[in-house]
Scaffold this active site. Structure first.
Site, short mmCIF file in Angstrom:
data_model
loop_
_atom_site.label_atom_id
_atom_site.label_comp_id
_atom_site.label_asym_id
_atom_site.label_seq_id
_atom_site.Cartn_x
_atom_site.Cartn_y
_atom_site.Cartn_z
CD GLU A 8 -77.47 -44.38 50.92
OE1 GLU A 8 -78.24 -44.03 51.83
OE2 GLU A 8 -77.70 -45.38 50.20
CG LEU A 9 -75.29 -50.42 50.28
CD1 LEU A 9 -73.88 -50.85 50.65
CD2 LEU A 9 -76.29 -51.47 50.75
CB THR B 203 -84.88 -37.49 55.98
OG1 THR B 203 -86.12 -38.14 56.28
CG2 THR B 203 -83.94 -37.58 57.15
CG ASP C 167 -84.02 -49.76 52.25
OD1 ASP C 167 -84.65 -48.72 51.99
OD2 ASP C 167 -82.88 -49.99 51.83
CD GLU D 31 -88.45 -42.52 51.82
OE1 GLU D 31 -87.59 -42.16 50.99
OE2 GLU D 31 -89.49 -43.12 51.52
C1 LIG Z 1 -85.57 -45.43 52.49
S1 LIG Z 1 -84.00 -44.72 52.49
C2 LIG Z 1 -84.08 -43.46 53.75
C3 LIG Z 1 -83.03 -42.41 53.57
C4 LIG Z 1 -83.00 -41.29 54.59
N1 LIG Z 1 -82.63 -41.76 55.91
C5 LIG Z 1 -84.32 -40.53 54.63
O1 LIG Z 1 -84.98 -40.62 55.65
O2 LIG Z 1 -84.66 -39.89 53.65
C6 LIG Z 1 -82.93 -45.93 53.18
C7 LIG Z 1 -81.50 -45.72 52.79
O3 LIG Z 1 -80.64 -46.62 53.48
C8 LIG Z 1 -79.63 -47.04 52.60
N2 LIG Z 1 -79.09 -48.32 53.10
C9 LIG Z 1 -79.71 -49.52 53.13
N3 LIG Z 1 -78.91 -50.46 53.66
C10 LIG Z 1 -77.75 -49.83 53.99
C11 LIG Z 1 -76.53 -50.28 54.57
N4 LIG Z 1 -76.35 -51.56 54.91
N5 LIG Z 1 -75.54 -49.39 54.77
C12 LIG Z 1 -75.71 -48.09 54.40
N6 LIG Z 1 -76.85 -47.62 53.86
C13 LIG Z 1 -77.86 -48.48 53.65
C14 LIG Z 1 -80.32 -47.14 51.27
O4 LIG Z 1 -79.41 -47.11 50.20
C15 LIG Z 1 -81.26 -45.95 51.31
O5 LIG Z 1 -80.65 -44.81 50.77
#
Ligand SMILES: C[S@@+](CC[C@H](N)C(=O)[O-])C[C@H]1O[C@@H](n2cnc3c(N)ncnc32)[C@H](O)[C@@H]1O
EC number: 2.1.1.33
Lengths: 420, 255
Positions: B96-97, B227, B152, B229
């Protein structure tokens, strides 16, 4: 754009490339946008011909030059977003390839049919030179996500293309028969450097090791030896410490002794290493059976401030060519600066000596051609070495921003500004 | 548990960390510089930090057991928590970023470990940019499953290179996945769903699972439900688009 003052990172080091033939038929130096070639067989400057444009052929700093392994082609590329492919017979530009971004590295496949180049965004592109059309469209080959690729190299057997980046990585990718569809099969990653990787070279294949061994240099002041099939790190040589430039407790934060270039001689049994701040080179022995690197000796250039920015040699003459210089000195009206020197006897057959100007192949005439002048101002070269070091630092070292600066940086970022 | 009573970031009723104390910006830019430590190579990932009960001594990865599942962009970690009990013998990690979100998942895991002794020892999370550092965490062929749930969308054409599924990144995923390993993707954004599917279809090292295989795989059911989301999308009655592909050996070395 044109009138904007150049940023420090836009200062480019002088580059050198030597024709691979035994006789070293030509030596090329690139400094700033200028490409200069000396024909050793003719004993005079080669005149380059490019139908598409006026001199200089490149409109901005050249960042990469190299001869094809078979000697028939020469490639130059850089900040002007063009890759020029030259015939070494006629010194005519046979193809100019346009890149979307600035070009940071080039490689030519061993059979001379494909030219690969890396752009500022970490993408590697490939161009098919067959048939040789004047205007070629590149196809994307592979990508290092948002990194700067510092070096591209084909393995001696042509099976792999290697790409090194500022994120400490070396990627080894199968070079496919149809590279225009992309190179998707990653063979290995060579991971172990703790700073940007600056240069790659091969210890040629042998019976024991058909793929050849890889040597790499880095901002972490080491040269490392790798097995590219597995990505295994075989040996690490702390060249800066061994050459006496750094205390063995030298801190990693000190970036003054980055390895800037490597050149392998005698099929790689000897590795010549250029290090920032070192007035000369370090020669390493590579022992293929024990898979180790060790310092053979340090060859110093006495009497002048000569920190090589680039190395080159032909396959077996025993001459190592070195250049130092810079595209421009920030805050000075000096145009580009370049200085060429040669170490003979690098192959170990004789004692290695730094040749005086009058005794280098091509003599004074060659120096006038490649340096742009026969006389040199020592102080300028000290400043040039510092400028090159600062530019490399700015371009490749990861900055750790305290969090309050981060917000500020975001607000003042150029890519954001352009949008509005 | 007296500890939870004095810590307002932990909910009294559930014993789990409260999400409102871990709110973060909605999106991060994966292209910006990094501010977190990155292991030099997979052998330097400290398993004892992530799985202390399974790797009691500090130091390097025990060669016998390695992480096999990666949930990329794991968000608040719902999928990992479900997988942890479904595959108790498998080591898994979320990437996670966002800093705060990562902290939340860490807290969530340690609360679950305390509340359920002996369980959730196989799950962990790391703050990193998966788009840059996947090869620093996993060796060639190490992973058997990778998850990309509700990533995203990055709608604008020029931001497509920020998408976590792209033709070039698939080369890296194919590298860390074992032969036969599975990549799971799901989104509620139709355009992104089409994009992820076509990237996978066009890649020589991936092939789609058949309907039958999808039905037989217990993990597929979790994609839309496990999840945070996914649950949000389900609550709003939104449609989802999934693409589940297997890592294969390319038929033609040339492709
Ligand atoms: C819309 S959320 C979905 C989270 C989770 N997978 C869910 O379904 O609830 C997308 C997640 O990806 C993370 N993210 C985006 N780009 C990333 C990267 N390059 N490396 C790690 N995490 C990333 C974002 O911080 C965010 O928490």
């Amino acid at each position: 754009m044109e009138s904007e003052p150049k940023k420090e990172t836009e200062v480019a080091p002088a580059l050198i490339a030597v024709h691979p033939d035994q006789s070293s038929v030509a030596v090329a130096v690139a400094v700033g946008p200028h490409l200069r070639v000396f024909d050793l067989a003719a004993g005079s400057a080669a005149s380059l011909i490019d139908d598409s444009d006026a001199v200089p052929f490149h409109k901005d700093n050249i960042r990469a030059v190299r001869f094809a392994a078979n000697g028939k082609l020469f490639v130059s590329a850089g900040d002007d977003k063009t890759v020029k492919v030259w015939s070494t017979q006629s010194w005519r530009c046979i193809t100019t390839v346009s890149s979307e971004k600035r070009v940071t590295a080039v490689a030519i496949s061993n059979d001379g049919t494909f030219v690969c180049f890396a752009d500022k965004f970490g993408l590697v592109w490939v161009v098919d030179l067959d048939p040789p059309l004047l205007d070629k469209k590149p196809a994307p080959l592979l990508s290092h996500y948002c990194s700067i690729i510092t070096s591209l190299e084909f393995s001696p057997d042509g099976r792999f293309i290697l790409s090194a980046d500022r994120d400490f990585k070396i990627r080894v990718t199968n070079f496919p028969n149809k590279p225009l569809n992309g190179a998707h099969q990653i063979q290995s990653f060579c991971l172990g450097h703790t700073e940007f990787v600056s240069c790659l070279a091969f210890v040629k294949s042998s019976q024991e090791c058909p793929q050849g061994l890889l040597v790499s240099g880095s901002g972490d002041s080491t040269v490392r030896l790798w097995d590219i099939t597995s990505g295994a790190l075989l040996d690490t040589c702390e060249v800066a410490i061994k050459a006496g430039l750094l205390e063995s407790n030298g801190k990693a934060e000190e970036h003054g002794h980055a390895v800037t270039d490597l050149w392998t001689v005698r099929d790689g049994l000897l590795v010549a290493v250029a290090i920032q701040s070192l007035h000369g080179i370090v020669l390493l022995n590579c022992n293929v059976s024990s898979q180790t690197l060790s310092v053979a000796k340090v060859v110093s250039v006495a009497g002048e401030a000569f920190v090589p920015t680039c190395l080159g040699s032909s396959s077996s003459t025993g001459n190592l060519w070195m250049v130092t210089g810079v595209s421009s000195l920030p805050g000075s009206n000096n145009p580009s600066l370049a200085r060429v020197r040669v170490i003979s006897g690098i192959d170990g057959k004789q004692e290695s000596v730094v040749l005086e100007d009058e005794s280098i192949p091509g003599g004074k005439k060659l120096l006038e051609t490649l340096q742009g002048t026969a006389s040199v101002d020592d102080n300028a070269f000290l400043a040039a070495a510092e400028a090159v070091k600062a530019a490399m630092y700015n371009l490749l070292i990861k900055k750790q921003y305290p969090s309050e600066n981060r917000e500020y940086r975001k607000k003042s970022r150029n890519d954001r500004k352009l949008k509005s | 548990m007296s500890e939870t009573e004095i810590n307002p970031t932990i909910s009294k009723s559930t014993g789990l960390p409260r999400k409102r104390f871990y709110r973060a910006r909605a999106h991060s830019n994966p292209l910006s510089d990094s501010h977190f430590p990155v292991p030099i190579s997979p052998s330097q990932v400290d398993y004892s930090l992530h799985y202390p009960q399974l790797f009691p001594s500090s130091g390097q990865a025990d060669s016998s057991k390695k992480i096999q599942f990666a949930d990329v962009g794991c968000g608040f970690g719902g999928l990992l928590i479900s997988l942890s009990t479904l595959f108790p013998e498998t080591l898994m990690i979320g990437m996670e970023l966002r800093d705060k979100v990562t902290e939340y998942v860490k807290e969530r895991i340690s609360s679950l470990r305390i509340a359920n002794p002996g369980h959730y020892q196989n799950v962990s999370v790391v703050r990193t940019n998966s788009m840059k550092y996947i090869p620093n965490y996993f060796e060639k062929g190490q992973l058997s499953k990778m998850f990309f749930l509700f990533p995203d969308p990055h709608f604008k054409e020029k931001n497509h290179r920020r998408r976590v599924i792209s033709p070039f990144l698939l080369d890296e995923y194919a590298y860390v996945l074992e032969d036969g390993g599975i990549i799971y993707t799901i989104t509620d954004v139709e355009e992104l769903g089409d994009w992820m599917k076509s990237c996978l279809e066009n890649h020589p090292m991936f092939e789609a699972l058949t309907e039958k295989e999808l039905e037989a795989d217990p993990v597929v059911k979790l994609l839309s439900s496990a999840t945070e989301e996914g649950q949000k999308v389900a609550r709003n009655g939104g449609q989802t688009f999934q693409a589940v592909f297997r890592r294969i050996v390319p038929t033609n070395q040339a492709s």
